[in-house]
Design an enzyme around this catalytic site. Structure first.
Site, PDB file in Angstrom:
ATOM      1  N   GLY A  92       5.013  44.668  28.207  1.00  0.00           N
ATOM      2  CA  GLY A  92       6.317  44.527  27.553  1.00  0.00           C
ATOM      3  C   GLY A  92       6.191  43.952  26.159  1.00  0.00           C
ATOM      4  N   ASP A  93       5.365  42.928  26.006  1.00  0.00           N
ATOM      5  CA  ASP A  93       5.102  42.357  24.683  1.00  0.00           C
ATOM      6  C   ASP A  93       4.480  43.395  23.757  1.00  0.00           C
ATOM      7  OD1 ASP A  93       6.027  39.829  25.307  1.00  0.00           O
ATOM      8  OD2 ASP A  93       4.076  39.055  25.865  1.00  0.00           O
ATOM      9  N   LEU A  94       3.457  44.077  24.271  1.00  0.00           N
ATOM     10  CA  LEU A  94       2.706  45.006  23.429  1.00  0.00           C
ATOM     11  C   LEU A  94       3.560  46.210  23.032  1.00  0.00           C
ATOM     12  CD1 LEU A  94      -0.677  44.906  25.398  1.00  0.00           C
ATOM     13  CD2 LEU A  94      -0.031  43.588  23.372  1.00  0.00           C
TER      14      LEU A  94
END
Length: 422
Positions: A191-193
């Site tokens: 999700g961050d990436l």
């Protein structure tokens, strides 16, 4: 964008790190992000040649500076390999955005910048007095990118969020895991990436708009939104057929064979599902008899049938692979059929294809030694990304940025330091 031939001394010195200016040379990015969703976005821009100024609170810098692995250094704080991997090629300065005097510093930065990237919870920058509506008055050309858990609108906008929040609410978690088992998070901070990557795309699109019109804009990227777009056919399966995807382990929802198979010393991915690949696979791993004796398996539609696959196709493949090693199977497959050894990260780092693509790069950190991190998957033949730069120490370039880029006098810099603003 600033003139790449008329930079301040600090920018000139920074660009000398790499003799070949990148595609984004002349673009200045103010990075007020921390952790990953945000730092990775600005790092990609830095790799592509932008001058990125990482802004950290002098009393509360990016806490990933303490994340493992840690490289020891005698007489100094250890270096976080985690932090270094997502913050290379950046200038580092400190600025307490809560300080009343921070507005003057940030305004001068924004006036010289093309992009600002932040990943606070929505509303935080407004409460600090540094929101987009005010900063666009300082610089109408500013591209303001905000990465957050749920985006700037909607009923969830104010909720705190991590990567797992996005995996959970974006649908990915519910689809992942062993068949018949509980949902399982994807084994990385996807999700961050994903939000970082969409952030880069949004910034580049907005910069193109600035070039055409002189008008900046707000780039709103949500981790939840980003994860949702990674769920392949899940949305259309539900909207078209009311099917709710469940964990399938290593199997594909409908393509077969296209999954993990055991072999003598581990596992391989095998995806010989087309009619062409299936015929070649029979001849390569089995025998002509495997093809001739099973004419009912010659069509892809038949092999996709769940019962046929479980009862005939998969047992045949397991028989082919059971007595062969990963290396032997890869050698047999060669350029003929899609088969790949499932490699651990040690094998990946030493993989000859990874080496040929310069995907493991090394940087020398004074006092720490060499640190190897991933390179850039973006290959440009005229302006290749710069991947050998260092991550900055906390506030390493504060004085340079204030004096050379923003025009503060030595006395003004001292006053900002003594007042706790930088």
């Amino acid at each position: 964008m600033i003139d790449a031939t008329a930079h301040s001394p600090v920018l000139d010195a920074w660009e000398e790190v790499d003799a070949a200016h990148g595609s984004l040379a002349g673009v200045v990015v103010v990075d007020v992000t921390r952790v990953v969703a945000g730092p990775y976005c600005s790092m990609i821009l830095a790799d592509l040649g932008a001058t990125v100024i990482k802004v950290e609170n002098p009393d509360d810098p990016d806490y990933t500076r303490t994340f493992p692995p840690l490289l020891p250094r005698e007489g100094a704080e250890p270096l976080s390999g985690f932090f270094a991997q997502y913050n290379r090629n950046k200038l580092g300065m400190t600025l307490n955005l809560k300080s009343p005097d921070s507005a003057d510093v940030l305004d001068r930065l924004v006036a010289r910048a093309d992009v600002l990237v932040e990943n606070f919870r929505p509303g935080t920058m407004d409460r600090l007095g540094h929101g987009y509506e005010r900063l666009r008055q300082v610089n109408p050309r500013l591209v303001y990118a905000a990465l957050s858990g749920y985006g700037q609108s909607g009923p969830y906008r104010s909720r705190p969020a991590y990567d797992n929040s996005a995996q959970a609410t974006g649908g990915l978690w519910s689809m992942n895991g062993p068949a018949g088992g509980p949902p399982t998070r994807v084994g990385t901070i996807i999700g961050d990436l994903a939000a970082s990557l969409y952030g880069v795309i949004g910034v580049l699109a907005a910069l193109r708009h600035v070039e055409r019109t002189g008008e900046g804009q707000f780039v709103d990227v949500s981790q939840q939104d980003s994860v949702l777009t990674l769920t392949e056919n899940a949305v259309v399966s539900y909207t078209a057929e009311s099917k709710v995807p469940e964990p399938l382990g290593n199997a594909h929802p409908f393509v077969r064979p296209y999954e993990l198979f055991p072999c003598r010393d581990g596992y391989v991915f095998f995806g010989g599902y087309t009619d062409k690949f299936w015929r070649i696979s029979c001849e390569t791993f089995g025998s002509a008899a495997d093809w001739d004796a099973h004419p009912d398996l010659h069509t892809m539609a038949t092999r996709f049938d769940g019962d046929v696959y479980r009862e005939q196709v998969r047992p045949m493949i397991e028989r082919w692979f059971a007595h062969r090693t990963k290396a032997e199977l890869e050698a047999l497959a060669g350029d003929l059929v899609p088969l790949s050894a499932v490699k651990d990260i040690g094998e990946v780092v030493e993989d000859p294809q990874i080496a040929a693509r310069d995907m493991i790069v090394e940087a020398q950190y004074p006092g720490h030694g060499a640190l190897r991190t991933f390179g850039s998957p973006i290959k440009l033949d005229r302006t290749p990304p710069r991947t050998g730069g260092l991550a900055p120490e906390t506030g390493q370039h504060t004085t340079d940025v204030l004096r050379d880029l923003l025009g503060f006098t030595a006395d003004e810099v001292d006053a900002l330091r003594s007042g706790g603003t930088v």
